[in-house]
Scaffold this motif. Structure first.
Motif, PDB file in Angstrom:
ATOM      1  N   ALA A 122     -11.099   8.227  18.347  1.00  0.00           N
ATOM      2  CA  ALA A 122     -10.749   6.870  18.761  1.00  0.00           C
ATOM      3  C   ALA A 122     -11.659   6.399  19.895  1.00  0.00           C
ATOM      4  O   ALA A 122     -12.086   5.236  19.928  1.00  0.00           O
ATOM      5  CB  ALA A 122      -9.288   6.825  19.213  1.00  0.00           C
ATOM      6  N   PHE A 123     -11.985   7.313  20.801  1.00  0.00           N
ATOM      7  CA  PHE A 123     -12.889   6.953  21.899  1.00  0.00           C
ATOM      8  C   PHE A 123     -14.237   6.507  21.347  1.00  0.00           C
ATOM      9  O   PHE A 123     -14.835   5.534  21.805  1.00  0.00           O
ATOM     10  CB  PHE A 123     -13.093   8.147  22.845  1.00  0.00           C
ATOM     11  N   ARG A 124     -14.718   7.247  20.344  1.00  0.00           N
ATOM     12  CA  ARG A 124     -16.025   6.892  19.766  1.00  0.00           C
ATOM     13  C   ARG A 124     -15.962   5.503  19.131  1.00  0.00           C
ATOM     14  O   ARG A 124     -16.881   4.695  19.282  1.00  0.00           O
ATOM     15  CB  ARG A 124     -16.441   7.927  18.719  1.00  0.00           C
ATOM     16  N   ASP A 125     -14.854   5.202  18.435  1.00  0.00           N
ATOM     17  CA  ASP A 125     -14.712   3.888  17.803  1.00  0.00           C
ATOM     18  C   ASP A 125     -14.695   2.782  18.859  1.00  0.00           C
ATOM     19  O   ASP A 125     -15.340   1.744  18.707  1.00  0.00           O
ATOM     20  CB  ASP A 125     -13.420   3.828  16.980  1.00  0.00           C
ATOM     21  N   LEU A 126     -13.918   3.005  19.940  1.00  0.00           N
ATOM     22  CA  LEU A 126     -13.842   1.994  20.999  1.00  0.00           C
ATOM     23  C   LEU A 126     -15.225   1.773  21.606  1.00  0.00           C
ATOM     24  O   LEU A 126     -15.634   0.638  21.855  1.00  0.00           O
ATOM     25  CB  LEU A 126     -12.863   2.436  22.103  1.00  0.00           C
ATOM     26  N   VAL A 129     -17.485  -0.415  19.386  1.00  0.00           N
ATOM     27  CA  VAL A 129     -17.176  -1.849  19.459  1.00  0.00           C
ATOM     28  C   VAL A 129     -17.695  -2.413  20.780  1.00  0.00           C
ATOM     29  O   VAL A 129     -18.310  -3.487  20.823  1.00  0.00           O
ATOM     30  CB  VAL A 129     -15.651  -2.096  19.343  1.00  0.00           C
ATOM     31  N   ALA A 130     -17.447  -1.654  21.863  1.00  0.00           N
ATOM     32  CA  ALA A 130     -17.893  -2.128  23.178  1.00  0.00           C
ATOM     33  C   ALA A 130     -19.417  -2.255  23.217  1.00  0.00           C
ATOM     34  O   ALA A 130     -19.963  -3.249  23.703  1.00  0.00           O
ATOM     35  CB  ALA A 130     -17.407  -1.169  24.264  1.00  0.00           C
ATOM     36  N   ASP A 131     -20.107  -1.233  22.687  1.00  0.00           N
ATOM     37  CA  ASP A 131     -21.586  -1.272  22.672  1.00  0.00           C
ATOM     38  C   ASP A 131     -22.079  -2.504  21.917  1.00  0.00           C
ATOM     39  O   ASP A 131     -23.008  -3.182  22.341  1.00  0.00           O
ATOM     40  CB  ASP A 131     -22.139  -0.007  22.004  1.00  0.00           C
ATOM     41  N   ALA A 132     -21.414  -2.799  20.793  1.00  0.00           N
ATOM     42  CA  ALA A 132     -21.916  -3.867  19.923  1.00  0.00           C
ATOM     43  C   ALA A 132     -21.679  -5.254  20.509  1.00  0.00           C
ATOM     44  O   ALA A 132     -22.463  -6.176  20.284  1.00  0.00           O
ATOM     45  CB  ALA A 132     -21.246  -3.761  18.546  1.00  0.00           C
ATOM     46  N   LEU A 149     -15.030   0.292  29.071  1.00  0.00           N
ATOM     47  CA  LEU A 149     -15.008   1.268  27.972  1.00  0.00           C
ATOM     48  C   LEU A 149     -16.356   1.980  27.868  1.00  0.00           C
ATOM     49  O   LEU A 149     -16.408   3.195  27.687  1.00  0.00           O
ATOM     50  CB  LEU A 149     -14.696   0.573  26.641  1.00  0.00           C
ATOM     51  N   ARG A 150     -17.440   1.228  28.007  1.00  0.00           N
ATOM     52  CA  ARG A 150     -18.770   1.851  27.894  1.00  0.00           C
ATOM     53  C   ARG A 150     -19.006   2.837  29.031  1.00  0.00           C
ATOM     54  O   ARG A 150     -19.595   3.896  28.851  1.00  0.00           O
ATOM     55  CB  ARG A 150     -19.869   0.776  27.922  1.00  0.00           C
TER      56      ARG A 150
END
Lengths: 517, 524
Positions: A122-126, A129-132, A149-150
């Protein structure tokens, strides 16, 4: 680390029960219709929306913060919804995983590894999204959240997490140091961090060689006899004691992560709900605006203010009202039956609650002072049969409200004190209204008590304003509220005429009103 | 001050002292004393059971059974109670007792342990606990607030004992050995069915690293989870094997431990243990008193005298009933009473359930507790020191015929009147209720005349009102019904006025919604 989408400085506890006055508000203001339109059946949205509507903010900066986040979310509903989806998915998976009331530390560690593995995904998914999107959302609370988050879920953190997940498997056994306690029982267990790699053959040979050469051996080994069941139990218990502290840390971390994702989903739910409502109202062609909260008292103005619940129920745009009540602490609404007075009162209550939880409001403009608490006292129509107990019930309810009121509160009264005769009702009403306004409580009062209304009007007090449900000369209702002195009749005669085909004599109610003055 | 007492070696003559319960030279009470005959009638059995609850190992009941006759013995205890008013001192003495109890637990376990390495260590643990107890007690009793003869004699004794060479040697031995044992850290490697033991140095737990990684998610600030110490009685064979290996890694230290255990088998001073036992009398009583003081009730040290004089008290209550009310809820009613020098007897008449028996019991309890040298339940009290306390209560559980019951009452009454002296206290409750009113009046008159003749003081509870006017030495008391709840009365007035015109306003008033009430409520 906290999502921080609801308040710039502290956590908003979404699990706490709504405040006392909330119970009456939900029914009186028909908040359920509003909440349903926000949630579309999603329980987490309904919970968050209801909770926040009933817990008004009183700090203009906190409201501005939420307005900022909401504006950013309304501009990029896809980003908010994707994050909400990740949080929801994670909690759904968590629900399916076993995390019983296990006591044994080795079981806690074992289950903890699986949970952490899931949270890591879940951390990787968040993160992605934050990176994008961090650069293409509007600056403010929402962008700060993505940056956070990043920053907090950066690569070193994820690597550290991976290292723990490996170490916690204890592939080379566990190493525990201890000291001697009372009765020489072992105490103060300390678990050493498992080695990342096994020592090579050369190191192991050297250790063995040194142990042979010492005068005192530096290592002793005990091997459990075969089939020694109680010995196995004892060894397992020893292991458990060594793992205790680590298991506690793993258990606490898993609980904290669960709480984080719950909070994250709750906070996002509110904004996703706002997005949904916004889309619905837009679909009806009904206007919305970001309101202007004012911390100084005495400001209250609106244009095109309408009851969102009514619009949602009938599925169409409804008549909006303008309001100019700056400087007023008592607003008395009289006039035609069926003329939209209750709807108007509800639209004011709704707008105030929506503004004070950081939402847009159903109006083309809305500007108002913040209230320390909104209270409603609406006639419960269903009670009219039990006439004798009615006044008791009404006053007992008002008494409960007063318990929770402070200076700066706002009270919406709808046909209160109508359960006794006109004279007594008017006496009660004027005492209550005078005491409340003098104590700094703002009162909006929809009433048919003509003696009370006339007396107020004749007193020409500056803080008192009068609105009347508009009735055209032919008896048609426009559902608009206009400034105007209270009339001596509520035009029940029109309704009577509409129903019976002939007008009743006006003389009786008028004469009675005169006599009572 | 008995500074000439040689610590650790009490002689036969001095075996009696120091004592916190009685002054030097007074006769020692029977340590197995049974309950006095009046205990059950006055509900003192319940009181004493409640006071001693939780201190069963000390077997304290007997010390609450024996009333003192000598005003100086009472004063001696009053002084100790006065000193122990100081909560800090009391806490220190409680802590001392608790430490001594722990010492006994370690000693018991040392005897029971089969593993010598464990048993030897428990001997050391017991000795270490004892050293702490003595040092702390000596420090606690050295404070300036200690003024009572009882506690000062103990203070002098303990101070001398703590300085004596025997105790000092013990303390030094204990400290040296504990330092050595505490410095040992060993590492276990647990893999499959093998346990390796080697020396190690102190480290941080891996759990801390995990905590550090996830600290940013932590919601509660350091919710400390306490580790279950697993303070079991004995060791399993795996733990014993590990301990044996640790002992082999540290042979010198474990040799020293074995030597200590054989050298220091007997070290407890009997006077210190005796003080621990005696002081429970005070600690138990004060703990009980404080339960009621927290409800706003008062206790006081009474003035007690043997001379004829007035008896008086204010704010007194039945200690047994108060405990029931405290447990089950309700209000504890207090009473006042006064007997001037010429007056001898209270005759109480009045409504049933009006608290007559409770008053009679309270009167008796106060006198017994005062004779123990204890504070009594009341704001102020001046009480008489008695040679005998005699009670005559109806035996309700008696299943004999009415005739037999009266006979039984009269037999008991006869015995009572035989024993009574001018210094006796007599409490009679509803006597002769099993006979006709005329008979009961007759018997009552005769009994009261006899009691006045003897010159006892006391309480006579009866339903026959004429007995209260029999003699000018009799004080008449009447049980009254509870006053009507004033809020309820107000409510009824409101209800009456609630007819006709004022109906709505009256309802508004009950809900606090009139103009004036609202202004007040909203903080005008």
């Amino acid at each position: 680390m906290r999502p921080g989408l609801l308040h710039p400085h502290h956590d908003v506890d979404l699990t706490a029960p709504a405040s006392h006055e909330g119970r009456g508000l939900i029914g009186d203001l028909e908040l359920t219709t509003l909440v349903d339109a926000m949630s579309h059946g999603e329980a987490s949205i309904a919970d968050a929306a209801q909770r926040l509507l009933l817990d008004p903010l009183v700090d203009p900066a906190a409201i501005a913060f939420r307005q900022g986040v909401l504006t950013a979310c309304l501009a990029r509903p896809d980003v908010a919804r994707e994050l909400f989806e990740i949080a929801g998915r994670t909690l759904e998976r968590r629900k399916k995983m076993y995390w019983g009331l296990v006591k044994r530390p080795d079981a806690v560690v074992h289950q903890g590894i699986e949970l952490m593995h899931m949270y890591r995904g879940a951390f990787r998914d968040l993160r992605s999204v934050a990176d994008a999107h961090v650069d293409d959302v509007e600056p403010g609370g929402f962008r700060d959240f993505l940056s956070m988050l990043r920053r907090e879920l950066d690569d070193p953190f994820l690597a550290e997490l991976d290292a723990h997940l490996r170490a916690l498997r204890f592939q080379d056994g566990i190493r525990v140091s201890a000291r001697l306690g009372r009765g020489n029982r072992p105490t103060g267990y300390v678990l050493e961090r498992p080695a990342q790699r096994r020592p090579g053959p050369a190191t192991r040979f050297l250790r063995w060689w040194r142990s042979l050469r010492g005068t005192h051996p530096s290592v002793y080994t005990y091997r459990l006899p075969a089939h020694d069941d109680s010995g196995v139990r004892a060894l397992t218990e020893l292991q458990a004691r060594g793992l205790q502290r680590t298991a506690d840390a793993v258990g606490a971390a898993c609980n904290d992560l669960l709480a984080f994702f719950r909070q994250l989903r709750g906070e996002l739910a509110f904004y996703v709900g706002c997005i949904g409502l916004h889309e619905r109202l837009r679909g009806l062609g009904a206007p919305t605006c970001m309101p202007e909260p004012v911390s100084a008292p005495g400001v209250h103005g609106a244009s095109g203010l309408y009851d969102a619940s009514l619009a949602l129920t009938i599925g169409a745009r409804v008549v909006g009202n303008d309001l100019d009540a700056d400087g007023a602490d008592l607003l008395v609404v009289t006039g035609a039956n069926g003329g939209g007075k209750t709807t108007f009162l509800r639209s004011v209550g709704n707008a105030q609650l929506m503004m004070q939880c950081g939402m847009f409001v159903p109006a083309s403009a809305y500007r108002a002072s913040l209230t320390s608490g909104l209270f409603t006292h609406f006639t419960r129509q269903e009670d009219t049969a039990m006439r004798s107990g009615k006044l008791d019930e009404e006053l007992s309810r008002l008494n409960d409200l007063v318990h929770h009121m402070t200076s700066g509160a706002t009270l919406l009264l709808n046909e209160s004190f109508a359960s006794t005769n006109e004279r007594e009702g008017s006496e009660l009403a004027s005492g209550v209204v005078r005491a409340l306004t003098e104590s700094g409580v703002r009162v909006l009062f929809v009433t048919h008590l003509s003696q009370f209304a006339r007396e107020l009007y004749d007193a020409r007090r500056t803080g008192t304003r009068f609105l009347r449900a508009e009735r055209q000369s032919d008896g048609t209702r426009t559902f608009r509220m206009v400034t105007g002195a209270p009339e001596r009749t509520s035009h029940g005669a029109d309704l009577y005429a509409a129903t019976f085909g002939s007008a009743p004599s006006d003389a009786v109610p008028l004469a009675r009103a005169e006599e009572l003055r | 001050m008995p500074t000439d007492v040689t610590p650790g070696a009490p002689t036969a003559m001095q075996v009696d002292h120091p004592s916190v319960l009685r002054p030097p030279g007074s006769t020692a009470p029977d340590e197995r004393a049974a309950q006095p005959a009046y205990f059950a009638d006055l509900h003192l059995d319940q009181v004493v059971a409640a006071i001693t609850k939780g201190r069963e190992p000390y077997d304290l009941e007997a010390s609450f059974h024996v009333p003192l006759r000598d005003p100086d013995c009472i004063a001696y205890r009053h002084e100790v109670f006065h000193d122990l008013d100081d909560a800090d001192l009391r806490d220190d003495v409680e802590a001392f007792s608790e430490t001594m109890r722990r010492r006994r637990m370690f000693a018991r376990r040392a005897t029971a342990a089969r593993n010598p390495l464990r048993s030897q260590r428990l001997v050391l643990d017991a000795a270490s606990t004892y050293c702490h107890a003595i040092t702390a007690l000596a420090r606690a009793l050295a404070r300036t607030g200690v003024r009572s003869r009882g506690l000062r004699s103990v203070a002098a004794y303990v101070a001398a004992y703590a300085r004596a060479p025997a105790f000092d040697t013990l303390r030094v031995d204990v400290e040296r050995l504990e330092r050595q044992l505490d410095s040992i850290t060993y590492r276990l490697t647990l893999h499959d069915d093998r346990i390796r033991v080697r020396k190690a140095s102190a480290q941080h737990d891996y759990g801390e690293e995990i905590e550090r990684t996830f600290r940013k998610f932590a919601r509660r600030s350091g919710a400390a989870r306490t580790l279950d110490d697993g303070d079991r009685f004995d060791m399993n064979h795996v733990e014993a094997a590990i301990l044996a290996m640790v002992a082999r890694l540290h042979p010198e230290t474990f040799d020293a431990l074995a030597a200590f255990a054989s050298r220091h088998a007997e070290y407890v001073d009997p006077m210190v243990e005796r003080f621990e036992h005696e002081v429970q009398f005070y600690l138990a009583y004060i703990a009980h008193v404080r339960r009621f003081e927290s409800l706003g009730l008062h206790f006081c040290l009474p003035s007690v005298s043997t001379a004829d004089g007035q008896i008086s008290a204010e704010g007194v209550f039945d200690l047994a009933l108060a405990a029931t009310i405290q447990r089950e809820g309700g209000e504890i009613v207090t009473n006042d009473f006064r007997l001037s020098a010429a007056e001898r007897l209270f005759v109480i008449t009045g409504a049933n359930q009006g608290g007559k028996s409770t008053f009679a019991r309270t009167f008796g309890q106060l006198h017994h507790l005062a004779a123990l040298g204890c504070p009594v339940p009341g704001r102020t009290a001046t009480l008489a020191l008695f040679d005998d306390l005699l009670t005559h209560f109806e035996r309700e559980e008696d299943l004999r015929t009415l005739q037999g019951k009266l006979q039984e009452e009269l037999t008991r009454l006869h015995g009572l009147l035989e024993r009574a002296t001018p210094r006796s206290i007599v409490i009679m409750n509803e006597s002769f209720s099993s006979t006709a009113t005329a008979d009961a009046a007759e018997l009552g008159r005769a009994t009261l005349r006899r009691l006045l003749e003897i010159g006892v003081i006391g309480v006579y509870v009866t339903f026959i009102e004429e007995l209260s006017t029999l003699d000018e030495r009799i004080v008449s008391l009447t049980a009254t019904v509870d006053p009507i709840d004033p809020t309820r009365r107000t409510f009824e007035i409101v209800r009456r006025r609630a007819d006709g015109r004022a109906h709505a306003l009256a309802i508004a008033r009950t809900y606090g919604l009139t103009y004036e009430e609202l202004r007040r409520r909203l903080g005008a």
